[in-house]
Design a protein around this motif. Structure first.
Motif, PDB file in Angstrom:
ATOM      1  N   CYS A 197       3.625  13.164   8.524  1.00 52.79           N
ATOM      2  CA  CYS A 197       4.859  12.584   8.523  1.00 52.79           C
ATOM      3  C   CYS A 197       5.850  13.336   7.574  1.00 52.79           C
ATOM      4  CB  CYS A 197       4.910  10.825   8.519  1.00 52.79           C
ATOM      5  SG  CYS A 197       6.445  10.207   8.354  1.00 52.79           S
ATOM      6  N   CYS A 211       7.317   9.901   5.010  1.00 57.03           N
ATOM      7  CA  CYS A 211       6.499   9.349   3.948  1.00 57.03           C
ATOM      8  C   CYS A 211       5.157  10.208   3.600  1.00 57.03           C
ATOM      9  CB  CYS A 211       5.777   8.177   4.399  1.00 57.03           C
ATOM     10  SG  CYS A 211       4.530   8.143   5.692  1.00 57.03           S
ATOM     11  N   CYS A 248       7.321   4.745   9.876  1.00 55.94           N
ATOM     12  CA  CYS A 248       8.781   5.282   9.438  1.00 55.94           C
ATOM     13  C   CYS A 248       9.709   5.107  10.577  1.00 55.94           C
ATOM     14  CB  CYS A 248       8.386   6.625   8.847  1.00 55.94           C
ATOM     15  SG  CYS A 248       7.713   6.725   7.398  1.00 55.94           S
ATOM     16  N   CYS A 260       5.851   9.144  11.417  1.00 54.26           N
ATOM     17  CA  CYS A 260       4.877   8.296  11.754  1.00 54.26           C
ATOM     18  C   CYS A 260       5.689   7.032  12.541  1.00 54.26           C
ATOM     19  CB  CYS A 260       3.898   8.124  10.611  1.00 54.26           C
ATOM     20  SG  CYS A 260       4.735   6.779   9.430  1.00 54.26           S
TER      21      CYS A 260
HETATM   22 ZN   LIG Z   1       5.854   7.952   7.676  1.00 54.60          ZN
END
Ligand SMILES: [Zn+2]
Ligand SMILES: [Zn+2]
Length: 135
Positions: A81, A84, A123, A120
């Motif tokens: 991701c 994050c 997120c 992801c």
């Molecule tokens: Zn993420």
């Protein structure tokens, strides 16, 4: 005595490894150290190195990150991701066929890193919530 302590340390490191998600060596150390403050950083790094050499865990190279450790040994790819930094497992149905393709020219495959970059689910949800607020 020393052997018993070694075994115990290996267990602690391995447990931390399975509880965390593709951690770096530092993250494993922090996790072990939180519960067992007497275990040193050097010990954790040494045990992790031993696991990797022995093939009990896989070292994973992820773009823009320190080396990570993975206790899942079945061949798989990773998704990263970009928001994050979370790394997740991606199981490709034809992984063996892909590796075989790389070997068609007599090349002997010893390792394979496949990484998908993206965002992801958590997120993505967060972003959609932010967008909704702005409107
Ligand atoms: Zn993420
Ligand atoms: Zn993995």
């Amino acid at each position: 005595m020393g052997a018993v302590r070694n075994t115990r340390q290996k267990q602690m490191v391995y447990e931390a490894l399975t509880r965390l998600d593709h951690p770096t060596a530092t993250q494993v150390y922090e996790c072990v150290h939180a519960e067992h403050p007497t275990v040193s950083r050097g010990t954790v790094f040494r045990v992790l190195g031993g696991f990797a050499e022995g093939g009990q865990v896989r070292r994973v190279t992820i773009f823009g990150s320190d080396t990570r450790y993975d206790h899942t040994l079945a061949p798989h790819a990773h998704g990263r991701c970009r928001v994050c930094g979370r790394v997740c497992d991606v199981f490709l149905p034809d992984f063996d066929a892909i590796a075989a393709g790389a070997e068609s020219d007599g090349f002997c495959v010893e390792s394979c890193e496949v990484e998908f970059g993206g965002i992801c689910a958590a997120c993505k949800r967060e972003q959609m919530r932010e967008n909704a607020k702005e409107e």
